[in-house]
Design an enzyme around this catalytic site. Sequence first.
Site, PDB file in Angstrom:
ATOM      1  N   ASN A   1       0.862  -1.188   0.000  1.00 47.13           N
ATOM      2  CA  ASN A   1       0.000   0.000   0.000  1.00 47.13           C
ATOM      3  C   ASN A   1       0.900   1.240   0.000  1.00 47.13           C
ATOM      4  OD1 ASN A   1      -1.802   2.061   0.524  1.00 47.13           O
ATOM      5  ND2 ASN A   1      -2.226   1.437   2.647  1.00 47.13           N
ATOM      6  N   TRP A   2       0.994   1.879  -1.140  1.00 47.84           N
ATOM      7  CA  TRP A   2       1.922   3.014  -1.263  1.00 47.84           C
ATOM      8  C   TRP A   2       1.409   4.271  -0.583  1.00 47.84           C
ATOM      9  CZ3 TRP A   2       4.053   3.191  -6.989  1.00 47.84           C
ATOM     10  CH2 TRP A   2       4.616   1.954  -7.308  1.00 47.84           C
ATOM     11  N   LYS A   3       0.155   4.281  -0.219  1.00 47.65           N
ATOM     12  CA  LYS A   3      -0.464   5.487   0.372  1.00 47.65           C
ATOM     13  C   LYS A   3      -0.235   6.680  -0.559  1.00 47.65           C
ATOM     14  CE  LYS A   3       0.254   3.421   4.835  1.00 47.65           C
ATOM     15  NZ  LYS A   3       0.231   3.543   6.250  1.00 47.65           N
TER      16      LYS A   3
ATOM     17  N   GLY B 113       2.905  -1.205   4.385  1.00 42.51           N
ATOM     18  CA  GLY B 113       2.976   0.227   4.091  1.00 42.51           C
ATOM     19  C   GLY B 113       4.423   0.643   3.875  1.00 42.51           C
ATOM     20  N   GLY B 114       5.067   1.138   4.927  1.00 45.00           N
ATOM     21  CA  GLY B 114       6.411   1.706   4.823  1.00 45.00           C
ATOM     22  C   GLY B 114       7.417   0.842   4.068  1.00 45.00           C
TER      23      GLY B 114
HETATM   24  C1  PEP Z   1      -0.654   0.034   6.252  1.00 51.80           C
HETATM   25  O1  PEP Z   1      -0.717   1.231   6.042  1.00 51.80           O
HETATM   26  O2  PEP Z   1      -1.564  -0.717   5.866  1.00 51.80           O
HETATM   27  C2  PEP Z   1       0.497  -0.475   6.964  1.00 51.80           C
HETATM   28  C3  PEP Z   1       0.453  -1.684   7.415  1.00 51.80           C
HETATM   29  O3  PEP Z   1       1.555   0.399   7.131  1.00 51.80           O
HETATM   30  P1  PEP Z   1       2.990   0.026   7.785  1.00 51.80           P
HETATM   31  O4  PEP Z   1       3.461  -1.249   7.125  1.00 51.80           O
HETATM   32  O5  PEP Z   1       3.852   1.197   7.463  1.00 51.80           O
HETATM   33  O6  PEP Z   1       2.764  -0.158   9.230  1.00 51.80           O
END
Ligand code: PEP
Length: 260
Positions: free
Chosen positions: A9-11, A236-237
């Site tokens: 998920n690149w946001k 995410g990150g």
């Molecule tokens: C997300 O936004 O779905 C997520 C899991 O982010 P992160 O991996 O950065 O915690």
Amino acid sequence: MRTLLIVGNWKMNKTASEAATFVRELSQHLSVISTGIELVVAPPFTALESVRQVLGSRSPIQLGAQDMFWEDYGAYTGEVSAPMLKDLGCRYVILGHSERRTLFGEQSDSIRKKIQAALKHGLRPILCIGESLVQRDNGSTDDVLTQQLHESLSGFTGEVVTGVTVAYEPIWAIGTGKSATTEQAVAAHRTIRQVLAATASPAIADCTRILYGGSVTPQNIESLLASDQVDGALIGGACLQVESFATIAKVASAARPIGV
Ligand code: PEP
């Protein structure tokens, strides 16, 4: 058998041209992995077309979107519909992400309508649910997960539920660097599967994929996938760097021998 699913998920990150460069590099890194898993990138809407062009039709990397509206078209300024995403080659759509719920006030009723619309148009929804730190600390995690599932899937037939992937994303683990332990994730996934068994059927619960999301990294993915309760990850990150996302994909593809 549930095929592992790894979703990035690149946001709100990467322009269309940055995204194209990124997936070109990612594809090179992944050209050596034997798949056996499903791999999805979910760029911002503005980069879907450039990513699609780089991937082409034969890439093992599939395209997903981060949200959508439930109507097909009309006077809904700023929104994007399921037919639009389908037309851009999307196969998956993330719905009900905690950032949508907390920052943009999204409620379960909207999420339910979005799931219905996604499925109607052949998109696979990834329904995100998860508890806050306060809810975990006061012992209400199972109740929160149960309520979110009931509200998001209410009125759906078992057949509809079959098309949904659930992502367990504890809010306190998202973007914090503090992942749930494998034990915490497994316990939550068991609860989710029990709720699905009771509301849809044990067979449907058994074939529904439940992903874990929240500070997944190349370092912790192996231990999270060690349990057969964890059917993949929403990332995410760590999906924003080619090396870390490719490493996660490689670990996942080695995590379960094909056919297990
Ligand atoms: C997300 O936004 O779905 C997520 C899991 O982010 P992160 O991996 O950065 O915690």
